[in-house]
Motif scaffolding. Structure first.
Motif, PDB file in Angstrom:
ATOM      1  N   GLU A   1      11.900  -4.931  -3.224  1.00 28.19           N
ATOM      2  CA  GLU A   1      11.775  -4.516  -1.284  1.00 28.19           C
ATOM      3  C   GLU A   1      12.717  -3.983  -0.943  1.00 28.19           C
ATOM      4  O   GLU A   1      11.945  -2.953  -0.155  1.00 28.19           O
ATOM      5  CB  GLU A   1      10.830  -5.625  -1.521  1.00 28.19           C
ATOM      6  N   GLN A   2      13.437  -4.651  -1.338  1.00 28.29           N
ATOM      7  CA  GLN A   2      14.245  -4.424  -0.190  1.00 28.29           C
ATOM      8  C   GLN A   2      14.726  -2.222  -0.288  1.00 28.29           C
ATOM      9  O   GLN A   2      15.235  -1.636  -0.110  1.00 28.29           O
ATOM     10  CB  GLN A   2      15.911  -5.411  -0.557  1.00 28.29           C
ATOM     11  N   ILE A   3      14.972  -1.949  -1.716  1.00 36.68           N
ATOM     12  CA  ILE A   3      15.209  -0.547  -2.415  1.00 36.68           C
ATOM     13  C   ILE A   3      13.887   0.372  -2.041  1.00 36.68           C
ATOM     14  O   ILE A   3      14.879   0.785  -1.454  1.00 36.68           O
ATOM     15  CB  ILE A   3      15.376  -0.744  -4.015  1.00 36.68           C
ATOM     16  N   ALA A   4      12.688  -0.291  -1.616  1.00 34.72           N
ATOM     17  CA  ALA A   4      11.608   0.881  -1.442  1.00 34.72           C
ATOM     18  C   ALA A   4      11.731   0.943  -0.023  1.00 34.72           C
ATOM     19  O   ALA A   4      11.842   2.221   0.539  1.00 34.72           O
ATOM     20  CB  ALA A   4      10.407   0.007  -1.861  1.00 34.72           C
ATOM     21  N   HIS A   5      12.690  -0.016   0.635  1.00 32.53           N
ATOM     22  CA  HIS A   5      12.217   0.565   2.413  1.00 32.53           C
ATOM     23  C   HIS A   5      13.192   1.412   2.695  1.00 32.53           C
ATOM     24  O   HIS A   5      12.898   1.864   3.699  1.00 32.53           O
ATOM     25  CB  HIS A   5      12.952  -0.905   2.638  1.00 32.53           C
ATOM     26  N   ARG A   6      14.512   1.798   1.302  1.00 33.18           N
ATOM     27  CA  ARG A   6      15.577   2.422   1.752  1.00 33.18           C
ATOM     28  C   ARG A   6      14.952   4.788   1.320  1.00 33.18           C
ATOM     29  O   ARG A   6      14.639   4.911   2.298  1.00 33.18           O
ATOM     30  CB  ARG A   6      16.853   2.653   0.568  1.00 33.18           C
ATOM     31  N   PHE A   7      13.794   4.678   0.784  1.00 38.52           N
ATOM     32  CA  PHE A   7      13.174   5.510   0.420  1.00 38.52           C
ATOM     33  C   PHE A   7      11.679   5.360   1.290  1.00 38.52           C
ATOM     34  O   PHE A   7      10.953   6.058   0.575  1.00 38.52           O
ATOM     35  CB  PHE A   7      12.300   5.025  -0.844  1.00 38.52           C
ATOM     36  N   ASN A   8      11.448   5.014   2.831  1.00 37.83           N
ATOM     37  CA  ASN A   8      10.411   4.541   2.902  1.00 37.83           C
ATOM     38  C   ASN A   8       9.095   4.382   2.701  1.00 37.83           C
ATOM     39  O   ASN A   8       7.798   5.335   2.681  1.00 37.83           O
ATOM     40  CB  ASN A   8      10.391   6.402   3.759  1.00 37.83           C
ATOM     41  N   VAL A   9       8.898   3.339   1.673  1.00 36.34           N
ATOM     42  CA  VAL A   9       7.641   3.009   1.147  1.00 36.34           C
ATOM     43  C   VAL A   9       7.449   1.535   1.027  1.00 36.34           C
ATOM     44  O   VAL A   9       8.727   0.216   1.235  1.00 36.34           O
ATOM     45  CB  VAL A   9       8.334   3.126  -0.498  1.00 36.34           C
ATOM     46  N   VAL A  10       6.545   1.037   1.329  1.00 31.91           N
ATOM     47  CA  VAL A  10       6.530  -0.359   1.141  1.00 31.91           C
ATOM     48  C   VAL A  10       5.481  -0.992   0.073  1.00 31.91           C
ATOM     49  O   VAL A  10       5.086  -0.099  -0.450  1.00 31.91           O
ATOM     50  CB  VAL A  10       5.341  -0.868   2.622  1.00 31.91           C
ATOM     51  N   VAL A  11       6.513  -2.017  -0.224  1.00 32.44           N
ATOM     52  CA  VAL A  11       5.391  -2.765  -2.312  1.00 32.44           C
ATOM     53  C   VAL A  11       4.769  -3.250  -1.270  1.00 32.44           C
ATOM     54  O   VAL A  11       5.385  -4.472  -0.653  1.00 32.44           O
ATOM     55  CB  VAL A  11       7.152  -2.755  -2.514  1.00 32.44           C
ATOM     56  N   VAL A  12       3.411  -3.587  -2.324  1.00 34.42           N
ATOM     57  CA  VAL A  12       2.882  -4.715  -2.749  1.00 34.42           C
ATOM     58  C   VAL A  12       2.836  -5.638  -3.893  1.00 34.42           C
ATOM     59  O   VAL A  12       2.849  -5.074  -4.702  1.00 34.42           O
ATOM     60  CB  VAL A  12       1.591  -4.838  -1.438  1.00 34.42           C
ATOM     61  N   PRO A  13       2.594  -6.093  -4.251  1.00 34.89           N
ATOM     62  CA  PRO A  13       2.427  -7.822  -5.103  1.00 34.89           C
ATOM     63  C   PRO A  13       1.370  -5.822  -6.079  1.00 34.89           C
ATOM     64  O   PRO A  13       0.579  -6.138  -4.814  1.00 34.89           O
ATOM     65  CB  PRO A  13       2.154  -9.261  -4.916  1.00 34.89           C
ATOM     66  N   GLU A  14       1.641  -6.651  -6.912  1.00 35.06           N
ATOM     67  CA  GLU A  14       0.589  -5.417  -7.483  1.00 35.06           C
ATOM     68  C   GLU A  14      -1.326  -7.023  -8.299  1.00 35.06           C
ATOM     69  O   GLU A  14      -1.968  -5.994  -7.729  1.00 35.06           O
ATOM     70  CB  GLU A  14       1.207  -5.416  -9.586  1.00 35.06           C
ATOM     71  N   GLU A  15      -0.967  -7.793  -7.509  1.00 28.21           N
ATOM     72  CA  GLU A  15      -1.774  -8.514  -8.467  1.00 28.21           C
ATOM     73  C   GLU A  15      -3.307  -8.253  -6.561  1.00 28.21           C
ATOM     74  O   GLU A  15      -4.563  -8.612  -6.495  1.00 28.21           O
ATOM     75  CB  GLU A  15      -1.639  -9.859  -9.041  1.00 28.21           C
ATOM     76  N   GLU A  16      -1.662  -8.060  -5.442  1.00 32.77           N
ATOM     77  CA  GLU A  16      -2.611  -8.232  -4.537  1.00 32.77           C
ATOM     78  C   GLU A  16      -3.387  -6.463  -4.349  1.00 32.77           C
ATOM     79  O   GLU A  16      -4.630  -6.429  -3.434  1.00 32.77           O
ATOM     80  CB  GLU A  16      -2.074  -7.917  -3.192  1.00 32.77           C
ATOM     81  N   GLU A  17      -2.991  -5.445  -5.528  1.00 29.49           N
ATOM     82  CA  GLU A  17      -3.756  -4.383  -5.038  1.00 29.49           C
ATOM     83  C   GLU A  17      -4.828  -4.057  -5.836  1.00 29.49           C
ATOM     84  O   GLU A  17      -6.036  -4.567  -6.253  1.00 29.49           O
ATOM     85  CB  GLU A  17      -3.154  -3.369  -6.073  1.00 29.49           C
ATOM     86  N   PRO A  18      -6.286  -3.383  -4.612  1.00 36.37           N
ATOM     87  CA  PRO A  18      -7.977  -3.961  -4.491  1.00 36.37           C
ATOM     88  C   PRO A  18      -8.111  -3.015  -6.128  1.00 36.37           C
ATOM     89  O   PRO A  18      -7.530  -2.205  -6.564  1.00 36.37           O
ATOM     90  CB  PRO A  18      -8.632  -2.957  -3.795  1.00 36.37           C
ATOM     91  N   THR A  19      -8.734  -4.079  -6.839  1.00 37.77           N
ATOM     92  CA  THR A  19      -8.943  -2.937  -8.725  1.00 37.77           C
ATOM     93  C   THR A  19     -10.094  -2.292  -7.974  1.00 37.77           C
ATOM     94  O   THR A  19     -10.809  -1.021  -9.178  1.00 37.77           O
ATOM     95  CB  THR A  19      -9.627  -4.323 -10.019  1.00 37.77           C
ATOM     96  N   GLU A  20     -11.054  -2.480  -7.568  1.00 44.08           N
ATOM     97  CA  GLU A  20     -12.320  -1.992  -7.502  1.00 44.08           C
ATOM     98  C   GLU A  20     -12.518  -1.707  -5.600  1.00 44.08           C
ATOM     99  O   GLU A  20     -11.872  -1.851  -5.099  1.00 44.08           O
ATOM    100  CB  GLU A  20     -13.566  -3.063  -7.397  1.00 44.08           C
ATOM    101  N   THR A  21     -13.460  -0.239  -5.734  1.00 41.06           N
ATOM    102  CA  THR A  21     -13.571   0.056  -4.589  1.00 41.06           C
ATOM    103  C   THR A  21     -14.817  -0.255  -3.718  1.00 41.06           C
ATOM    104  O   THR A  21     -16.111  -0.725  -4.222  1.00 41.06           O
ATOM    105  CB  THR A  21     -13.682   1.685  -4.251  1.00 41.06           C
ATOM    106  N   ALA A  22     -14.094  -0.430  -2.776  1.00 46.22           N
ATOM    107  CA  ALA A  22     -15.407  -0.981  -1.770  1.00 46.22           C
ATOM    108  C   ALA A  22     -16.303   0.043  -1.710  1.00 46.22           C
ATOM    109  O   ALA A  22     -16.827   0.757  -1.241  1.00 46.22           O
ATOM    110  CB  ALA A  22     -14.556  -2.138  -0.704  1.00 46.22           C
ATOM    111  N   ALA A  23     -17.712  -1.071  -1.373  1.00 46.76           N
ATOM    112  CA  ALA A  23     -18.972  -0.269  -1.112  1.00 46.76           C
ATOM    113  C   ALA A  23     -18.653   0.470  -0.112  1.00 46.76           C
ATOM    114  O   ALA A  23     -18.323  -0.680   0.780  1.00 46.76           O
ATOM    115  CB  ALA A  23     -20.024  -0.431  -1.509  1.00 46.76           C
TER     116      ALA A  23
END
Length: 645
Positions: free
Chosen positions: A92-114
């Protein structure tokens, strides 16, 4: 944007500008600065990462290389390799230096909402609008002051120009009126800061001039209106070009009766620096460092050229800068002049510079006053390093002194290893291809020294005619006289080779070449020069591979063998068939499969190859649809030597 494009833009805004030397009032200048310093807004990207992730995988998700991530982790005090893993917090700290926000992989939605029904779409959009407004987009790095290097021939008035700008009297403090060291100064003009680096103009200090050009954003070349372009003027121009920085010509001493600006401008044309008055893009500003005439216009031109580059730097990060000069003071110990390039350097920071490390115990600005911190483009003098760093070393702030010491010790070890391989990293005619950087176009940089001007013209023309779509010869500097230390330092800064024709190597130049590991070739025959460079270019070219057919076999029958599958009973009709060779299966003249020989048998024995006129059983990986009459063609690719351009 060129100066011509800038004038056109100003004219479209209703601002009449005849040339780049024209003066602008402060209100107009501020409008132009605001026009070119508006920063784009870029939203931060979101990337999902697991609880633990390897450095290499993290780099891929951040769209950067693994070495950059490793370096950023080192600055955080985390010592890992590219194949080791880091936890989510570090990622998370490294990603901030590259202007990227990281989120836990399990929170990433697996299906596209209707999608909501059309009737509800308006309500959903209305509810989402306030939330969207609350998301603050990430802003690019803020602007930083430009760094300007003043260069030129000895006694043409470089230090006097800077002296007038600073309203101090530096020149009289220097030995013989010639600057003896690199001084970095910062001034405020019209509410904006500008950093100046005053590089020495005397030939004995040409190496310092090369260092100055490596950290600058704008190069101001001072040319005396009475003397015109001199040998060191040409060297200064070549150094600035090698550093790929914009050049502004300051024609000094216009107050003298012998001043001839037109002669200077015609001399510049011969160096491919065409003034705007002649239809080119080179900004020429007439000045008098003695009376101050034209100095304000020169500063305005510097600011405009800097604004066109949109110079920015992050402040809220660990500092990084360049060592401009360093010395051992009898009372204070190692003292280094640092030009901060990004981040903020603070008193108490643990630092590493080259093979030395330490802690910033004290820090003073260009006026000798103590300061607690220094931002981008600020020159400061620091104390606290364990030893004297080399000019040109990169100073970096790390989390603690222990980390700094570990990095310095590792670099010392690597330096000793490089000393055992002195030619590593330097280009030579013999191994130029291996030393070239990746890219579609390859440049062979040459510093050319000849006995007479006629030899320069003949050799330079012949060398530059040796062109190819993949290779380009660049004569970055050509001059008359023996090969000097100045030539070696320019070759070192530009990763070039030195070619001499009917000249000698000065003792200082020879010693410098040994220290810098520069390849010097001296010739007496022009054809020998051309042939050697041509050979180097042939070595540079991408290799060409030619397909060589090893042999052919005709399928006469097919057999089914347990644990192997269908194999082809063949007669070798040409050449030989080799186990592991690449093959293509031809049927009625068309390729039906391409693969490799994974089994080859003669009678009941496994063999490595089978010659013409012999029967054999052939198995090809991934293919069993054999038919009688198929042709098996075995081949391999061989590198072909390129003999012509």
């Amino acid at each position: 944007m060129t100066a011509r494009d800038l004038r056109q833009t100003l004219n479209e805004l209703g601002i009449e500008v005849k040339s780049a030397s024209s003066s602008l009032d402060e209100e107009t200048a501020q409008t132009v600065r605001e026009l070119f310093t508006k920063q784009a807004v870029v939203p931060a990207e979101k990337v999902a990462v697991p609880a633990r992730i390897s450095v290499r995988d993290l780099a891929d998700r951040l769209h950067t290389d693994a070495s950059s991530v490793v370096q950023a982790l080192v600055q955080l005090g985390v010592m890992v390799t590219a194949n080791e893993e880091v936890d989510f917090g570090a990622a998370e700290q490294i990603a901030h230096r590259f202007n990227v926000v990281v989120v836990p992989e399990e929170e990433e939605p697996t299906e596209t909402a209707a999608a909501p029904p059309a009737a509800e779409a308006g309500a959903v959009a209305a509810e989402a609008a306030p939330a969207a407004e609350e998301v603050a987009p990430a802003v690019l790095a803020p602007p930083r002051p430009p760094v300007v290097t003043i260069m030129g021939h000895v006694d043409h008035g470089k230090t006097t120009v800077l002296d007038f700008i600073r309203h101090t009297n530096v020149t009289e403090q220097e030995l013989g009126g010639i600057t003896q060291h690199i001084g970095a100064y910062q001034l405020v003009r019209n509410g904006r800061r500008i950093t100046f680096i005053d590089t020495p103009g005397h030939e004995a200090f040409t190496a310092m001039r090369a260092r100055g050009a490596q950290v600058t954003d704008v190069a101001v070349i001072v040319v005396a209106a009475d003397d015109g372009v001199m040998s060191q003027t040409i060297e200064a121009i070549d150094h600035a070009r090698a550093a790929e920085v914009p050049i502004i010509i300051a024609i000094n001493k216009i107050d003298l009766a012998t001043a001839d600006q037109d002669r200077v401008k015609h001399q510049l044309v011969e160096l491919n620096l065409v003034p705007e008055e002649f239809g080119g893009d080179t900004i020429c500003v007439p000045i008098s460092a003695k009376t101050g005439e034209g100095i304000d216009n020169l500063i305005e031109m510097i600011l405009l050229v800097a604004d066109l580059q949109e110079l920015t730097a992050e402040r809220d990060k660990l500092a990084r800068g360049a060592i401009v000069e360093a010395k051992l003071d009898k009372r204070r110990g190692p003292v280094a002049t640092v030009l901060v390039q990004e981040g903020t350097l603070r008193r108490g920071d643990a630092t590493v510079a080259g093979v030395t490390s330490g802690k910033v115990r004290a820090m003073t600005d260009d006026r000798g006053e103590g300061v607690a911190f220094a931002g981008p483009s600020s020159p400061v003098q620091i104390m606290g390093l364990s030893s004297v760093p080399a000019a040109g070393d990169i100073l970096e702030v790390v989390p603690n002194e222990r980390t700094a010491k570990q990095i310095a010790e590792q670099r010392q070890l690597e330096q000793r290893q490089r000393e055992l391989r002195p030619s590593a990293g330097r280009v030579t005619l013999q191994d130029f291809y291996e030393k070239m950087q990746e890219g579609e176009t390859k440049d062979l940089n040459i510093v050319l020294k000849c006995d007479v001007q006629g030899s320069i013209e003949a050799l330079q023309k012949s060398l530059e005619q040796l062109h190819h779509e993949e290779v380009q010869v660049r004569v970055i500097h050509a001059g008359v006289g023996d090969i000097s230390q100045s030539d070696v330092m320019l070759a070192s800064a530009s990763n070039a080779i030195i070619i001499g024709f009917n000249v000698r190597i000065e003792p200082q130049g020879r010693h410098a070449a040994q220290d810098e590991h520069i390849d010097i070739r001296v010739y007496q025959v022009i054809y020998d020069v051309i042939n050697d460079v041509k050979a180097a270019m042939l070595g540079m070219l991408e290799p060409v591979y030619e397909e060589v057919v090893l042999g052919r076999a005709e399928v006469r029958a097919t057999f089914s063998i347990s644990r192997v599958g269908i194999v082809a009973g063949c007669m070798v009709t040409e050449g030989r068939i080799v186990r592991g060779a690449s093959v293509r299966v031809l049927r009625d003249g068309e390729v039906v499969h391409a693969g490799s020989v994974d089994s080859l048998r003669h009678l009941k024995e496994d063999v490595n190859q089978i010659a013409q006129g012999s029967e054999c059983g052939i198995g090809v990986a991934g293919f069993q649809e054999w038919q009688e009459g198929d042709i098996i063609e075995a081949f391999q690719e061989q590198e072909v030597r390129r003999e012509t351009l």
